[in-house]
Design a protein around this motif. Structure first.
Motif, PDB file in Angstrom:
ATOM      1  N   VAL A 297       0.846  -1.185   0.000  1.00  0.00           N
ATOM      2  CA  VAL A 297       0.000   0.000   0.000  1.00  0.00           C
ATOM      3  C   VAL A 297       0.880   1.234   0.000  1.00  0.00           C
ATOM      4  N   ARG A 298       0.549   2.183  -0.841  1.00  0.00           N
ATOM      5  CA  ARG A 298       1.287   3.448  -0.921  1.00  0.00           C
ATOM      6  C   ARG A 298       0.304   4.589  -1.151  1.00  0.00           C
ATOM      7  N   PRO A 299       0.718   5.843  -0.874  1.00  0.00           N
ATOM      8  CA  PRO A 299      -0.149   6.986  -1.163  1.00  0.00           C
ATOM      9  C   PRO A 299      -0.342   7.156  -2.669  1.00  0.00           C
TER      10      PRO A 299
ATOM     11  N   VAL B   6      -7.123  14.535   3.687  1.00  0.00           N
ATOM     12  CA  VAL B   6      -7.450  13.301   2.967  1.00  0.00           C
ATOM     13  C   VAL B   6      -6.184  12.545   2.581  1.00  0.00           C
ATOM     14  N   ARG B   7      -6.253  11.230   2.707  1.00  0.00           N
ATOM     15  CA  ARG B   7      -5.181  10.354   2.241  1.00  0.00           C
ATOM     16  C   ARG B   7      -5.797   9.280   1.348  1.00  0.00           C
ATOM     17  N   ILE B   8      -5.411   9.270   0.083  1.00  0.00           N
ATOM     18  CA  ILE B   8      -5.852   8.215  -0.826  1.00  0.00           C
ATOM     19  C   ILE B   8      -4.744   7.178  -0.881  1.00  0.00           C
ATOM     20  N   MET B   9      -5.043   5.985  -0.396  1.00  0.00           N
ATOM     21  CA  MET B   9      -4.065   4.909  -0.370  1.00  0.00           C
ATOM     22  C   MET B   9      -4.420   3.868  -1.434  1.00  0.00           C
ATOM     23  N   VAL B  10      -3.433   3.470  -2.222  1.00  0.00           N
ATOM     24  CA  VAL B  10      -3.672   2.495  -3.281  1.00  0.00           C
ATOM     25  C   VAL B  10      -2.924   1.201  -2.974  1.00  0.00           C
ATOM     26  N   ALA B  11      -3.519   0.084  -3.360  1.00  0.00           N
ATOM     27  CA  ALA B  11      -2.880  -1.224  -3.229  1.00  0.00           C
ATOM     28  C   ALA B  11      -2.241  -1.567  -4.573  1.00  0.00           C
ATOM     29  N   MET B  12      -0.952  -1.915  -4.544  1.00  0.00           N
ATOM     30  CA  MET B  12      -0.192  -2.208  -5.760  1.00  0.00           C
ATOM     31  C   MET B  12       0.257  -3.665  -5.768  1.00  0.00           C
ATOM     32  N   THR B  13       0.193  -4.291  -6.937  1.00  0.00           N
ATOM     33  CA  THR B  13       0.677  -5.663  -7.058  1.00  0.00           C
ATOM     34  C   THR B  13       2.197  -5.697  -7.018  1.00  0.00           C
ATOM     35  N   GLU B  14       2.726  -6.851  -6.576  1.00  0.00           N
ATOM     36  CA  GLU B  14       4.165  -7.082  -6.507  1.00  0.00           C
ATOM     37  C   GLU B  14       4.485  -8.414  -7.197  1.00  0.00           C
ATOM     38  N   PRO B  15       5.765  -8.650  -7.508  1.00  0.00           N
ATOM     39  CA  PRO B  15       6.135  -9.899  -8.202  1.00  0.00           C
ATOM     40  C   PRO B  15       5.698 -11.169  -7.485  1.00  0.00           C
ATOM     41  N   SER B  16       5.544 -11.132  -6.172  1.00  0.00           N
ATOM     42  CA  SER B  16       5.150 -12.337  -5.424  1.00  0.00           C
ATOM     43  C   SER B  16       3.656 -12.631  -5.510  1.00  0.00           C
TER      44      SER B  16
ATOM     45  N   LEU C 242      -6.143  -2.578   2.638  1.00  0.00           N
ATOM     46  CA  LEU C 242      -6.380  -1.134   2.595  1.00  0.00           C
ATOM     47  C   LEU C 242      -6.950  -0.623   3.920  1.00  0.00           C
ATOM     48  N   LEU C 243      -7.804  -1.406   4.543  1.00  0.00           N
ATOM     49  CA  LEU C 243      -8.351  -1.010   5.839  1.00  0.00           C
ATOM     50  C   LEU C 243      -7.286  -1.035   6.926  1.00  0.00           C
ATOM     51  N   LYS C 244      -6.347  -1.958   6.814  1.00  0.00           N
ATOM     52  CA  LYS C 244      -5.298  -2.094   7.821  1.00  0.00           C
ATOM     53  C   LYS C 244      -4.508  -0.790   7.976  1.00  0.00           C
ATOM     54  N   TRP C 245      -4.288  -0.088   6.858  1.00  0.00           N
ATOM     55  CA  TRP C 245      -3.527   1.169   6.929  1.00  0.00           C
ATOM     56  C   TRP C 245      -4.220   2.164   7.862  1.00  0.00           C
ATOM     57  N   GLY C 246      -5.524   2.363   7.669  1.00  0.00           N
ATOM     58  CA  GLY C 246      -6.248   3.314   8.504  1.00  0.00           C
ATOM     59  C   GLY C 246      -6.409   2.844   9.929  1.00  0.00           C
ATOM     60  N   PHE C 247      -6.585   1.534  10.120  1.00  0.00           N
ATOM     61  CA  PHE C 247      -6.692   0.990  11.475  1.00  0.00           C
ATOM     62  C   PHE C 247      -5.416   1.270  12.266  1.00  0.00           C
ATOM     63  N   GLU C 248      -4.280   1.173  11.589  1.00  0.00           N
ATOM     64  CA  GLU C 248      -3.010   1.414  12.283  1.00  0.00           C
ATOM     65  C   GLU C 248      -2.886   2.874  12.707  1.00  0.00           C
ATOM     66  N   GLN C 249      -3.309   3.806  11.838  1.00  0.00           N
ATOM     67  CA  GLN C 249      -3.279   5.221  12.218  1.00  0.00           C
ATOM     68  C   GLN C 249      -4.190   5.453  13.426  1.00  0.00           C
ATOM     69  N   ALA C 250      -5.382   4.865  13.374  1.00  0.00           N
ATOM     70  CA  ALA C 250      -6.343   5.043  14.465  1.00  0.00           C
ATOM     71  C   ALA C 250      -5.847   4.414  15.759  1.00  0.00           C
ATOM     72  N   ARG C 251      -5.156   3.277  15.658  1.00  0.00           N
ATOM     73  CA  ARG C 251      -4.620   2.627  16.851  1.00  0.00           C
ATOM     74  C   ARG C 251      -3.588   3.511  17.530  1.00  0.00           C
TER      75      ARG C 251
ATOM     76  N   ILE D 122      -2.749  -4.503  16.313  1.00  0.00           N
ATOM     77  CA  ILE D 122      -3.631  -4.776  15.185  1.00  0.00           C
ATOM     78  C   ILE D 122      -3.538  -6.245  14.807  1.00  0.00           C
ATOM     79  N   ASN D 123      -4.644  -6.936  14.917  1.00  0.00           N
ATOM     80  CA  ASN D 123      -4.694  -8.333  14.488  1.00  0.00           C
ATOM     81  C   ASN D 123      -5.318  -8.373  13.105  1.00  0.00           C
ATOM     82  N   ALA D 124      -4.697  -7.687  12.169  1.00  0.00           N
ATOM     83  CA  ALA D 124      -5.251  -7.608  10.822  1.00  0.00           C
ATOM     84  C   ALA D 124      -5.091  -8.922  10.094  1.00  0.00           C
ATOM     85  N   PRO D 125      -6.060  -9.291   9.241  1.00  0.00           N
ATOM     86  CA  PRO D 125      -5.942 -10.525   8.476  1.00  0.00           C
ATOM     87  C   PRO D 125      -4.738 -10.472   7.557  1.00  0.00           C
ATOM     88  N   ALA D 126      -4.169 -11.613   7.275  1.00  0.00           N
ATOM     89  CA  ALA D 126      -3.021 -11.669   6.366  1.00  0.00           C
ATOM     90  C   ALA D 126      -3.432 -11.214   4.984  1.00  0.00           C
ATOM     91  N   THR D 127      -2.473 -10.641   4.247  1.00  0.00           N
ATOM     92  CA  THR D 127      -2.752 -10.144   2.910  1.00  0.00           C
ATOM     93  C   THR D 127      -3.310 -11.241   2.016  1.00  0.00           C
TER      94      THR D 127
END
Length: 259
Positions: A3-5, A59-69, A176-185, A239-244
Protein backbone atom coordinates in the motif's frame (compact mmCIF):
# COMPACT_ATOMS: atom_id res chain seq x y z
CA UNK A 1 0.75 -6.47 -2.39
CA UNK A 2 1.82 -3.21 -0.87
CA UNK A 3 0.00 0.00 0.00
CA UNK A 4 1.29 3.45 -0.92
CA UNK A 5 -0.15 6.99 -1.16
CA UNK A 6 -1.79 7.86 -4.47
CA UNK A 7 0.01 10.20 -6.85
CA UNK A 8 -1.34 12.45 -9.60
CA UNK A 9 -0.72 9.91 -12.37
CA UNK A 10 -2.97 7.41 -10.52
CA UNK A 11 -6.08 9.59 -10.87
CA UNK A 12 -7.33 8.24 -14.25
CA UNK A 13 -6.76 4.65 -13.09
CA UNK A 14 -8.73 5.22 -9.89
CA UNK A 15 -11.61 6.73 -11.85
CA UNK A 16 -11.62 3.76 -14.24
CA UNK A 17 -11.75 1.31 -11.30
CA UNK A 18 -14.64 3.32 -9.83
CA UNK A 19 -16.66 3.24 -13.05
CA UNK A 20 -16.13 -0.50 -13.48
CA UNK A 21 -16.89 -1.29 -9.85
CA UNK A 22 -20.06 0.79 -9.49
CA UNK A 23 -21.86 -0.36 -12.61
CA UNK A 24 -24.79 -1.76 -10.60
CA UNK A 25 -24.49 0.39 -7.47
CA UNK A 26 -27.79 2.00 -6.40
CA UNK A 27 -26.17 5.00 -4.71
CA UNK A 28 -24.06 5.78 -7.76
CA UNK A 29 -27.08 5.40 -10.05
CA UNK A 30 -28.95 7.88 -7.88
CA UNK A 31 -26.19 10.51 -8.02
CA UNK A 32 -25.30 9.92 -11.69
CA UNK A 33 -28.56 9.08 -13.51
CA UNK A 34 -26.97 10.00 -16.86
CA UNK A 35 -23.86 7.87 -16.41
CA UNK A 36 -24.67 5.33 -19.14
CA UNK A 37 -25.75 8.00 -21.62
CA UNK A 38 -22.68 10.15 -20.92
CA UNK A 39 -19.88 7.70 -19.96
CA UNK A 40 -17.03 10.11 -20.74
CA UNK A 41 -18.51 12.85 -18.55
CA UNK A 42 -19.26 10.27 -15.87
CA UNK A 43 -15.66 9.10 -15.61
CA UNK A 44 -14.44 12.70 -15.84
CA UNK A 45 -16.52 13.52 -12.75
CA UNK A 46 -14.63 10.92 -10.74
CA UNK A 47 -11.29 12.03 -12.13
CA UNK A 48 -12.03 15.58 -11.00
CA UNK A 49 -13.23 14.38 -7.61
CA UNK A 50 -10.07 12.34 -7.08
CA UNK A 51 -7.89 15.25 -8.18
CA UNK A 52 -9.63 17.51 -5.67
CA UNK A 53 -9.39 14.95 -2.85
CA UNK A 54 -5.73 14.16 -3.42
CA UNK A 55 -5.03 17.87 -2.83
CA UNK A 56 -7.20 18.19 0.27
CA UNK A 57 -5.07 18.47 3.46
CA UNK A 58 -6.88 15.96 5.66
CA UNK A 59 -7.45 13.30 2.97
CA UNK A 60 -5.18 10.35 2.24
CA UNK A 61 -5.85 8.22 -0.83
CA UNK A 62 -4.06 4.91 -0.37
CA UNK A 63 -3.67 2.49 -3.28
CA UNK A 64 -2.88 -1.22 -3.23
CA UNK A 65 -0.19 -2.21 -5.76
CA UNK A 66 0.68 -5.66 -7.06
CA UNK A 67 4.16 -7.08 -6.51
CA UNK A 68 6.13 -9.90 -8.20
CA UNK A 69 5.15 -12.34 -5.42
CA UNK A 70 1.42 -11.91 -6.15
CA UNK A 71 -0.41 -14.59 -8.10
CA UNK A 72 -1.91 -11.94 -10.40
CA UNK A 73 1.46 -10.36 -11.24
CA UNK A 74 1.40 -9.24 -14.88
CA UNK A 75 5.04 -8.26 -15.16
CA UNK A 76 4.43 -4.67 -14.04
CA UNK A 77 2.85 -3.10 -10.92
CA UNK A 78 -0.91 -2.58 -11.16
CA UNK A 79 -3.40 -0.77 -8.93
CA UNK A 80 -5.68 -3.44 -7.48
CA UNK A 81 -7.80 -1.15 -5.32
CA UNK A 82 -7.84 2.05 -3.29
CA UNK A 83 -9.25 3.57 -0.13
CA UNK A 84 -9.97 7.25 0.48
CA UNK A 85 -9.43 8.18 4.13
CA UNK A 86 -10.28 11.46 5.83
CA UNK A 87 -8.75 12.52 9.15
CA UNK A 88 -11.58 14.39 10.83
CA UNK A 89 -10.58 16.93 13.48
CA UNK A 90 -9.79 20.63 13.63
CA UNK A 91 -7.41 20.82 16.57
CA UNK A 92 -3.99 22.41 16.30
CA UNK A 93 -2.34 19.05 16.93
CA UNK A 94 -4.26 17.42 14.08
CA UNK A 95 -3.45 20.18 11.64
CA UNK A 96 0.23 20.11 12.54
CA UNK A 97 0.44 16.34 12.07
CA UNK A 98 -1.89 15.66 9.16
CA UNK A 99 -2.34 18.91 7.26
CA UNK A 100 0.64 19.85 5.04
CA UNK A 101 1.66 23.48 5.15
CA UNK A 102 -0.03 25.59 2.49
CA UNK A 103 0.22 29.08 1.16
CA UNK A 104 -2.66 31.53 1.59
CA UNK A 105 -3.40 31.15 -2.12
CA UNK A 106 -3.67 27.36 -1.80
CA UNK A 107 -5.98 27.64 1.22
CA UNK A 108 -8.22 30.15 -0.59
CA UNK A 109 -8.34 27.93 -3.66
CA UNK A 110 -9.43 24.91 -1.63
CA UNK A 111 -12.06 26.94 0.21
CA UNK A 112 -13.54 28.42 -2.99
CA UNK A 113 -13.62 24.99 -4.64
CA UNK A 114 -15.60 23.61 -1.71
CA UNK A 115 -18.36 26.24 -1.76
CA UNK A 116 -21.91 25.30 -2.78
CA UNK A 117 -21.74 27.65 -5.76
CA UNK A 118 -18.63 25.96 -7.14
CA UNK A 119 -20.11 22.51 -6.59
CA UNK A 120 -23.41 23.50 -8.21
CA UNK A 121 -21.63 24.83 -11.31
CA UNK A 122 -19.69 21.58 -11.56
CA UNK A 123 -22.87 19.49 -11.28
CA UNK A 124 -24.68 21.61 -13.87
CA UNK A 125 -21.82 21.28 -16.34
CA UNK A 126 -21.66 17.48 -16.05
CA UNK A 127 -24.56 15.81 -17.95
CA UNK A 128 -24.09 12.52 -16.07
CA UNK A 129 -25.01 14.16 -12.74
CA UNK A 130 -28.28 15.34 -11.19
CA UNK A 131 -27.99 18.74 -9.50
CA UNK A 132 -31.08 18.22 -7.34
CA UNK A 133 -29.96 14.79 -6.19
CA UNK A 134 -26.42 15.99 -5.60
CA UNK A 135 -27.58 18.59 -3.08
CA UNK A 136 -30.23 16.47 -1.36
CA UNK A 137 -28.05 13.37 -1.15
CA UNK A 138 -27.22 12.36 2.42
CA UNK A 139 -29.12 15.26 3.93
CA UNK A 140 -30.59 13.13 6.74
CA UNK A 141 -28.81 12.79 10.06
CA UNK A 142 -27.24 9.50 11.08
CA UNK A 143 -29.11 7.40 13.63
CA UNK A 144 -27.09 5.51 16.24
CA UNK A 145 -28.22 2.64 18.44
CA UNK A 146 -26.20 4.09 21.31
CA UNK A 147 -25.25 7.80 21.62
CA UNK A 148 -21.74 6.85 22.74
CA UNK A 149 -21.08 5.48 19.25
CA UNK A 150 -21.73 8.82 17.57
CA UNK A 151 -18.66 10.14 15.79
CA UNK A 152 -16.41 12.23 18.07
CA UNK A 153 -14.55 15.31 16.89
CA UNK A 154 -11.55 13.17 16.02
CA UNK A 155 -11.85 10.02 13.94
CA UNK A 156 -10.68 8.41 10.70
CA UNK A 157 -13.51 8.20 8.16
CA UNK A 158 -13.64 6.06 5.03
CA UNK A 159 -14.97 8.09 2.14
CA UNK A 160 -14.68 5.25 -0.34
CA UNK A 161 -13.03 1.87 -0.72
CA UNK A 162 -13.04 -0.04 -4.00
CA UNK A 163 -11.29 -3.16 -5.26
CA UNK A 164 -10.95 -3.74 -8.99
CA UNK A 165 -13.14 -6.63 -10.10
CA UNK A 166 -10.17 -8.66 -11.35
CA UNK A 167 -8.50 -8.49 -7.90
CA UNK A 168 -11.43 -9.21 -5.60
CA UNK A 169 -11.36 -12.03 -3.03
CA UNK A 170 -7.61 -11.66 -2.52
CA UNK A 171 -7.49 -9.65 0.70
CA UNK A 172 -7.06 -6.26 -0.97
CA UNK A 173 -9.90 -4.65 0.98
CA UNK A 174 -8.49 -5.89 4.29
CA UNK A 175 -5.03 -4.61 3.38
CA UNK A 176 -6.38 -1.13 2.59
CA UNK A 177 -8.35 -1.01 5.84
CA UNK A 178 -5.30 -2.09 7.82
CA UNK A 179 -3.53 1.17 6.93
CA UNK A 180 -6.25 3.31 8.50
CA UNK A 181 -6.69 0.99 11.47
CA UNK A 182 -3.01 1.41 12.28
CA UNK A 183 -3.28 5.22 12.22
CA UNK A 184 -6.34 5.04 14.46
CA UNK A 185 -4.62 2.63 16.85
CA UNK A 186 -1.64 4.94 17.30
CA UNK A 187 -3.90 7.96 17.90
CA UNK A 188 -6.46 5.93 19.93
CA UNK A 189 -9.41 7.23 17.91
CA UNK A 190 -12.16 5.29 16.08
CA UNK A 191 -12.67 4.46 12.42
CA UNK A 192 -16.11 5.22 11.01
CA UNK A 193 -17.84 4.43 7.72
CA UNK A 194 -21.19 3.83 6.04
CA UNK A 195 -21.41 0.55 4.16
CA UNK A 196 -23.38 -0.74 1.22
CA UNK A 197 -24.76 -4.26 1.44
CA UNK A 198 -21.81 -5.63 -0.55
CA UNK A 199 -19.25 -4.39 1.96
CA UNK A 200 -20.90 -5.45 5.21
CA UNK A 201 -19.32 -8.92 5.48
CA UNK A 202 -15.84 -7.44 5.13
CA UNK A 203 -16.37 -4.94 7.95
CA UNK A 204 -17.70 -7.58 10.31
CA UNK A 205 -14.72 -9.75 9.36
CA UNK A 206 -12.16 -7.10 10.35
CA UNK A 207 -13.85 -6.47 13.69
CA UNK A 208 -16.05 -3.45 13.01
CA UNK A 209 -19.41 -3.03 14.75
CA UNK A 210 -22.79 -2.13 13.23
CA UNK A 211 -23.74 0.95 15.25
CA UNK A 212 -26.57 2.61 13.32
CA UNK A 213 -27.84 3.71 9.93
CA UNK A 214 -27.56 6.61 7.51
CA UNK A 215 -30.33 7.50 5.08
CA UNK A 216 -28.75 8.85 1.88
CA UNK A 217 -31.82 9.07 -0.38
CA UNK A 218 -35.60 9.67 -0.24
CA UNK A 219 -36.75 6.04 -0.66
CA UNK A 220 -36.92 3.65 2.33
CA UNK A 221 -34.33 1.30 0.86
CA UNK A 222 -31.85 4.14 0.30
CA UNK A 223 -29.90 3.76 3.51
CA UNK A 224 -26.57 2.34 4.62
CA UNK A 225 -25.43 0.69 7.83
CA UNK A 226 -22.98 2.66 9.94
CA UNK A 227 -19.91 0.76 11.11
CA UNK A 228 -17.31 1.67 13.71
CA UNK A 229 -13.97 0.26 14.85
CA UNK A 230 -12.54 1.25 18.22
CA UNK A 231 -8.82 0.65 18.81
CA UNK A 232 -7.87 -1.72 21.63
CA UNK A 233 -6.64 -0.10 24.83
CA UNK A 234 -3.41 -0.57 26.75
CA UNK A 235 -1.65 -3.92 26.33
CA UNK A 236 -4.30 -5.02 23.85
CA UNK A 237 -3.47 -2.17 21.47
CA UNK A 238 -2.18 -4.32 18.63
CA UNK A 239 -3.63 -4.78 15.19
CA UNK A 240 -4.69 -8.33 14.49
CA UNK A 241 -5.25 -7.61 10.82
CA UNK A 242 -5.94 -10.52 8.48
CA UNK A 243 -3.02 -11.67 6.37
CA UNK A 244 -2.75 -10.14 2.91
CA UNK A 245 -3.27 -13.58 1.36
CA UNK A 246 -6.59 -14.17 3.14
CA UNK A 247 -9.68 -14.14 0.87
CA UNK A 248 -11.60 -10.87 0.96
CA UNK A 249 -15.28 -10.19 0.50
CA UNK A 250 -16.19 -8.08 -2.52
CA UNK A 251 -16.05 -4.38 -1.70
CA UNK A 252 -18.36 -1.67 -2.96
CA UNK A 253 -18.53 2.09 -2.52
CA UNK A 254 -18.66 3.70 0.88
CA UNK A 255 -19.35 7.23 1.98
CA UNK A 256 -18.37 8.44 5.40
CA UNK A 257 -21.17 9.89 7.52
CA UNK A 258 -21.40 13.67 7.45
CA UNK A 259 -19.29 15.32 10.10
Amino acid sequence: MKVRPAIASDIPHLAAITVRSLNEDAMDEYLYPGRHKHPVAYQAAYEKRNKNLIEWPSVRIMVAMTEPSDDKWSGAPEISGFCIWNRNGESKEVKEKWWPKQTLKQRMSLWMRDTYIAQAVEAIQNPSMSVVRYFTYGSKDEEYFDPKDKDPDDFWGVIEILVDQSFQRRGVGQLLLKWGFEQARVEQIPVSLAATKAGEALYFKVGMRHVGKWKWGPKPEMESKLFRWDPPKGDEATINAPATEAPATDVSTLDAPAT
